[in-house]
Scaffold this active site. Structure first.
Site, PDB file in Angstrom:
ATOM      1  N   GLU A  39       0.806  -1.080  -0.064  1.00 36.61           N
ATOM      2  CA  GLU A  39       0.025  -0.099  -0.089  1.00 36.61           C
ATOM      3  C   GLU A  39       0.971   1.292  -0.022  1.00 36.61           C
ATOM      4  OE1 GLU A  39      -0.525  -2.565   2.123  1.00 36.61           O
ATOM      5  OE2 GLU A  39      -2.177  -3.119   0.893  1.00 36.61           O
ATOM      6  N   ASN A  85      -0.738  -7.048  -4.252  1.00 35.16           N
ATOM      7  CA  ASN A  85      -1.277  -6.278  -5.158  1.00 35.16           C
ATOM      8  C   ASN A  85      -0.362  -5.360  -5.884  1.00 35.16           C
ATOM      9  OD1 ASN A  85      -1.171  -4.867  -2.522  1.00 35.16           O
ATOM     10  ND2 ASN A  85      -1.369  -3.169  -3.625  1.00 35.16           N
ATOM     11  N   ASP A  89      -7.533  -4.759  -5.049  1.00 38.18           N
ATOM     12  CA  ASP A  89      -6.720  -5.298  -3.867  1.00 38.18           C
ATOM     13  C   ASP A  89      -7.090  -6.629  -3.452  1.00 38.18           C
ATOM     14  OD1 ASP A  89      -4.538  -5.030  -2.309  1.00 38.18           O
ATOM     15  OD2 ASP A  89      -5.815  -4.175  -0.555  1.00 38.18           O
TER      16      ASP A  89
END
Length: 674
Positions: free
Chosen positions: A278, A362, A404
């Protein structure tokens, strides 16, 4: 096709609207499930393959299924191989089926490294990632006598996601940040502390961990306890003395990189990876020398072939992965440099092929509109040579991952019949809700079946084995897309499943969630969130609906065996044993033991905090079998904060035995000494 049924409508609007009526559960003795035998009137993309199957006592006659008259019989009804629709069974608190047998399924696994039956030296206990204990003192007949034997608190109030290890007469525990390690003496009453190792990682790491400063495991190898620190170091501690043997820095935590995965050991190597998908990190996996901590090789998840260690041995099964520098060319210019693909789950190993298997996270940013393309090699699985790190094959579970869904979940290695032929397989339960079965040597996808609710895809293209995406569920910047199932955390996150070679079933903790999603474009600033997803998650069944379930899965036929619904998410590593038991926990703190064959609840105990750790079993110095479970809610489970009944954080390890007895002889001796 027309169904007159009491099947709940499943999460498939087209089928619900057109094909189903009624929503009464459970089916009871004497109920009749009716269906027609043709699918000719149903559009192909959403058709039932050939039949609805009701797996309960009963018989099929024409287009009727009549349940066997048995008092209060519950039924598991599943619509199998539905393209674009996938809610298998819902709302059965306890459901059962005819007990499977290993002979019927023909599944085997390699128990290497063949640790002594009473020990547990790595998170999953074996290279195949089964979480299976061969101990059988505690079984279906006596599990009701389980009582607490002793407890231990490490004092760290963050998510506890690891597995207690046992070697000889010592248990090894490592707490989440600040990652203190403990050795507990199992030969003495109450398992007192032998030693404590305090690595004192940088507090900067706390601010960089995306989702709680957790640690998913540690490993014992060559007389050392080896694990990752949140601040990007790998540390080896002498298992006897608690003294540091070596510490290796792998990255700069200031760049947004942390390390939360479970270290993995094979022969003379330790394998580790990074977290931070992230934050736009550069994902990688690396191998270290077990004796010195020296880095031997590192393979990146995105970038040029030389960085990804793609060379002559790379033979992907599907053509979309062939060609030079696909880890660069499948991205907009330069964006691969912040493309993520971090490695924060679990690794498995096939000794015969000498391959390791692991998933990648991701792509970054999480806003897909900013990165058109497949974004290789994210959200997929790599097979690599364990000695050199060379890539051998790759498969991408969710190309151009828009939600995601990641690909980091575990790879379980089972040998099983597929279409009448024994295959060495990788079994993977992805966050995107497909249970994949791949050929371990080639990466060919042999099966992909839905195990939970989803509506983002309409099935799998059988030629390319790419999912068929529903355009209505694709996120768009500044537009709210409602009810995407599953949400970003999937219907199953990192929590590993367990396999029993006795039942032939895989046991999985899952969620029952959907989300509303609004994307916002973001800019990359090193060391800060590179995210852009605004989400609201909720139960798929409405405001008061269940958030979780625990299920048994038949991997040969790709179908549900039984399922138990739960009010809260089931986010931990279950345990299977030779006593034909399955132990699992809930994030509101219930530890349950169920019959491996039918899911019947046999015993349960409420703990002080939610269970997000991995359950293990061992044989104590007193010859007794114990069950050990860390309790301490955290991580993704904290999505439920504020729901009535969700517990406070905790830091306690609970250990159970029959009648709560621990080291009776030792206790007696100590009592006399006093």
């Amino acid at each position: 096709m027309r169904l007159k049924t009491r099947i709940r409508g499943a999460e498939c609007p087209m089928l619900v609207r057109r094909r189903f009526s009624g929503a009464t559960w459970p089916l009871r003795a004497g109920d009749v499930l009716m269906f027609a035998a043709t699918t000719s009137t149903v559009p192909k993309a959403e058709s039932l393959s050939r039949q609805a199957e009701c797996r309960a006592g009963g018989s099929l006659s024409g287009n009727h299924w009549r349940l066997t008259p048995a008092p209060r019989m519950l039924a598991i009804c599943a619509l199998l191989t539905v393209q674009g629709c996938s809610k298998t069974a819902t709302h059965e608190a306890e459901s059962s089926r005819v007990a499977p047998t290993p002979a019927a399924y023909g599944i085997t696994y390699d128990p290497a490294p063949n640790s002594p039956p009473g020990e547990w030296t790595s998170p999953a206990r074996d290279y195949a990632n089964t979480h299976y204990s061969p101990l059988a003192q505690i079984d279906r007949g006596n599990v009701g006598r389980l009582r607490m034997a002793w407890t231990f608190s490490d004092g760290a109030l963050h998510g506890h996601e690891g597995a207690p290890l046992v070697v000889g007469d010592t248990m090894y525990m490592v707490a989440p940040y600040p990652n203190r390690a403990f050795a507990l003496d199992l030969s003495k009453p109450g398992a007192p502390i032998k030693w404590v190792f305090d690595p004192q990682p940088s507090p900067v790491a706390i601010g960089k961990a995306c989702c709680d400063p957790v640690l998913r495991g540690w490993v014992y190898s060559h007389g050392k306890l080896i694990y990752n620190l949140l601040d990007d170091h790998v540390v080896a501690v002498d298992a006897k003395t608690g003294k540091q043997v070596w510490r290796t820095k792998m990255a700069n935590v200031e760049d947004g990189i942390t390390m939360t995965m479970a270290a993995f050991a094979v022969k003379d190597k330790i394998y580790v990876g990074n977290s931070g998908g992230e934050l736009g990190v550069d994902g990688w996996v690396a191998a270290l020398d077990v004796e010195t901590g020296k880095e031997l090789w590192r393979a990146h998840s995105v970038g040029p072939d030389k960085d990804v260690k793609i060379g002559p041995r790379f033979k992907p099964f599907y053509p979309q992965y062939r060609g030079k520098d696909r880890g660069v060319k499948s991205w907009p210019p330069g964006m691969w440099k912040q493309g993520a693909g971090s490695v924060w789950g679990f690794i498995s190993y096939d000794p015969e092929l000498n391959l390791i298997f692991y998933g990648t996270s991701n792509p970054g940013p999480r806003v897909p509109a900013q990165r058109p393309g497949d974004n290789l090699w994210t959200s997929g699985v790599f097979a690599r040579d364990a000695d050199t790190g060379e890539a051998v094959w790759f498969y991408q579970y969710t190309p151009h991952d828009q939600w995601d869904y990641d690909g980091v979940n575990e790879q379980m290695l089972l040998n099983m019949p597929v279409n009448g032929r024994m295959r060495k397989t990788v079994v993977h339960f992805d966050r995107n809700t497909y249970a994949y079965v791949l050929d371990r040597a080639t990466g060919e996808v042999l099966k992909a079946d839905n195990f939970a609710l989803q509506n983002w895809s309409r099935g799998i293209d059988r030629r390319t084995m790419r999912p068929i995406v529903d355009p209505a569920k694709e996120p768009k910047p500044e537009i709210k897309v409602e009810r995407i199932c599953p949400p970003d955390v999937g219907q199953k996150d990192w929590q590993p499943p367990a396999f029993s070679p006795r039942s032939g079933l895989i046991y999985v903790g899952i969620f029952n969630l959907c989300m509303d999603l609004t994307d916002h474009k973001v800019a990359y600033i090193p060391g800060t969130p590179y995210d852009g997803m605004e989400t609201t998650r909720y139960s798929a069944d409405g405001a008061n609906g269940d958030w979780g379930a625990f299920l048994a899965w038949d991997p040969v036929h790709g179908r549900l065996a039984w399922k138990r619904t739960e009010k809260f998410m089931v986010l931990m590593g279950p345990l299977t044993t030779a006593g034909d038991l399955v132990f699992y926990g809930t994030t509101d703190g219930w530890l349950r033991a169920v019959d491996a064959y039918n899911g019947k609840l046999l015993w349960q105990q409420k703990l002080s905090s939610g269970i997000t750790g991995q359950i293990t079993s061992y044989l104590g110095p007193d010859g007794r079998q114990y069950i050990a479970v860390p309790s301490g809610a955290g991580g993704v489970a904290m999505l439920q904060t504020g729901r009535p009944g969700f517990p406070a954080r905790g830091s306690t390890l609970y250990v159970f035995s029959l009648d709560g007895i621990q080291g009776a002889a030792a206790a007696a001796r100590q009592g006399r000494a006093r």
